[in-house]
Write an enzyme that holds these catalytic residues in place. Structure first.
Site, PDB file in Angstrom:
ATOM      1  CB  ILE A  40       3.875   3.732  -6.487  1.00  0.00           C
ATOM      2  CG1 ILE A  40       4.604   2.415  -6.760  1.00  0.00           C
ATOM      3  CG2 ILE A  40       3.026   3.664  -5.229  1.00  0.00           C
ATOM      4  CD1 ILE A  40       5.692   2.094  -5.748  1.00  0.00           C
ATOM      5  CG  ASN A  43       1.995   1.886  10.055  1.00  0.00           C
ATOM      6  OD1 ASN A  43       1.448   0.851  10.424  1.00  0.00           O
ATOM      7  ND2 ASN A  43       1.309   2.928   9.603  1.00  0.00           N
ATOM      8  CG  ASP A  90       0.550   2.594   4.561  1.00  0.00           C
ATOM      9  OD1 ASP A  90      -0.039   1.710   3.918  1.00  0.00           O
ATOM     10  OD2 ASP A  90       0.766   2.517   5.786  1.00  0.00           O
TER      11      ASP A  90
HETATM   12  P1  ADP Z   1       7.787   6.711   5.025  1.00  0.00           P
HETATM   13  O1  ADP Z   1       6.859   6.789   6.209  1.00  0.00           O
HETATM   14  O2  ADP Z   1       8.378   5.331   4.818  1.00  0.00           O
HETATM   15  O3  ADP Z   1       8.803   7.802   5.020  1.00  0.00           O
HETATM   16  P2  ADP Z   1       6.099   8.137   3.081  1.00  0.00           P
HETATM   17  O4  ADP Z   1       4.881   7.606   2.407  1.00  0.00           O
HETATM   18  O5  ADP Z   1       5.930   9.264   4.041  1.00  0.00           O
HETATM   19  O6  ADP Z   1       6.817   6.858   3.757  1.00  0.00           O
HETATM   20  O7  ADP Z   1       7.150   8.584   1.979  1.00  0.00           O
HETATM   21  C1  ADP Z   1       7.911   7.696   1.203  1.00  0.00           C
HETATM   22  C2  ADP Z   1       8.045   8.262  -0.196  1.00  0.00           C
HETATM   23  O8  ADP Z   1       6.850   7.983  -0.929  1.00  0.00           O
HETATM   24  C3  ADP Z   1       8.233   9.772  -0.263  1.00  0.00           C
HETATM   25  O9  ADP Z   1       9.219  10.057  -1.260  1.00  0.00           O
HETATM   26  C4  ADP Z   1       6.859  10.264  -0.720  1.00  0.00           C
HETATM   27  O10 ADP Z   1       6.949  11.492  -1.438  1.00  0.00           O
HETATM   28  C5  ADP Z   1       6.485   9.139  -1.647  1.00  0.00           C
HETATM   29  N1  ADP Z   1       5.078   9.009  -2.047  1.00  0.00           N
HETATM   30  C6  ADP Z   1       3.961   9.478  -1.445  1.00  0.00           C
HETATM   31  N2  ADP Z   1       2.864   9.136  -2.157  1.00  0.00           N
HETATM   32  C7  ADP Z   1       3.317   8.431  -3.238  1.00  0.00           C
HETATM   33  C8  ADP Z   1       2.683   7.822  -4.365  1.00  0.00           C
HETATM   34  N3  ADP Z   1       1.359   7.828  -4.527  1.00  0.00           N
HETATM   35  N4  ADP Z   1       3.473   7.181  -5.286  1.00  0.00           N
HETATM   36  C9  ADP Z   1       4.823   7.139  -5.132  1.00  0.00           C
HETATM   37  N5  ADP Z   1       5.469   7.687  -4.093  1.00  0.00           N
HETATM   38  C10 ADP Z   1       4.723   8.343  -3.162  1.00  0.00           C
END
Ligand code: ADP
Length: 172
Positions: free
Chosen positions: A11, A24, A34
């Site tokens: 993203i 968070n 994040d």
């Molecule tokens: P949460 O704590 O809300 O669960 P996470 O970051 O652990 O958030 O995961 C939310 C989603 O984002 C997961 O599907 C993860 O694989 C995805 N994710 C992690 N890094 C990226 C990125 N750079 N771009 C898009 N999605 C990502």
């Protein structure tokens, strides 16, 4: 009419008006998407988030995108999955609605969401995907200035789940 699409990718690379961060409550960065957003945006993002002073679960806040291709980051705090009886679905829907409300306030034309709460926060993917697609589709007006909503999936599996949900919606 607003187009809803799913793509597989990082993203932080997307050239859209706003990307949504699955943050968070501290807004001070974390792991997963994040951490990736903070790394790509640079230290100014952390300073902007610190000035906001936190965000409750289900709400959203907006900052500039700094070094990102995206002009803005919309930070929203998804619920931690605790079995499903602690308002998790309603709170997740609220994340999507509040993010879109900020996009509307800033007259944005494109926004990309990650799969909020489905990583470290453990929300079941199929249910989270249904909530994401339903909430976005039902929040948009027919003449909404938002042209494009992208669901940015980090894995082929996530993308397949989103594509199935979007196809079902288009057929209904
Ligand atoms: P949460 O704590 O809300 O669960 P996470 O970051 O652990 O958030 O995961 C939310 C989603 O984002 C997961 O599907 C993860 O694989 C995805 N994710 C992690 N890094 C990226 C990125 N750079 N771009 C898009 N999605 C990502």
């Amino acid at each position: 009419m607003t187009q809803l699409t799913a793509v597989r990718g990082d993203i932080t690379q997307l050239d859209v008006d706003a990307i949504v961060n699955a943050a968070n409550e501290s807004l001070l960065g974390g792991s997963g998407v994040d951490g990736a957003i903070h790394r790509a945006a640079g230290p100014e993002l952390l300073a902007a988030c610190r000035a906001i002073g936190g965000c409750p679960t289900g709400a959203a806040r907006i900052t500039p995108g700094f070094a990102l291709p995206a002009r803005f980051v919309i930070h929203t705090v998804g619920p931690v999955w605790r079995g499903g009886k602690h308002q998790e679905p309603a709170l997740l829907a609220s994340c999507y609605r509040e993010s879109l409300a900020l996009a509307h306030d800033h007259a944005l034309r494109s926004i990309a969401f990650p799969a909020i709460s489905t990583g470290n926060y453990g929300f079941p993917l199929a249910l989270a995907t249904r909530i994401a697609v339903d909430t976005v589709a039902s929040s948009l007006a027919p003449d909404d200035p938002l042209q494009r909503v992208t669901f940015c999936c980090f894995s082929d599996h996530d993308l397949a789940v989103y594509e199935r949900e979007l196809a079902q919606r288009a057929a209904s």
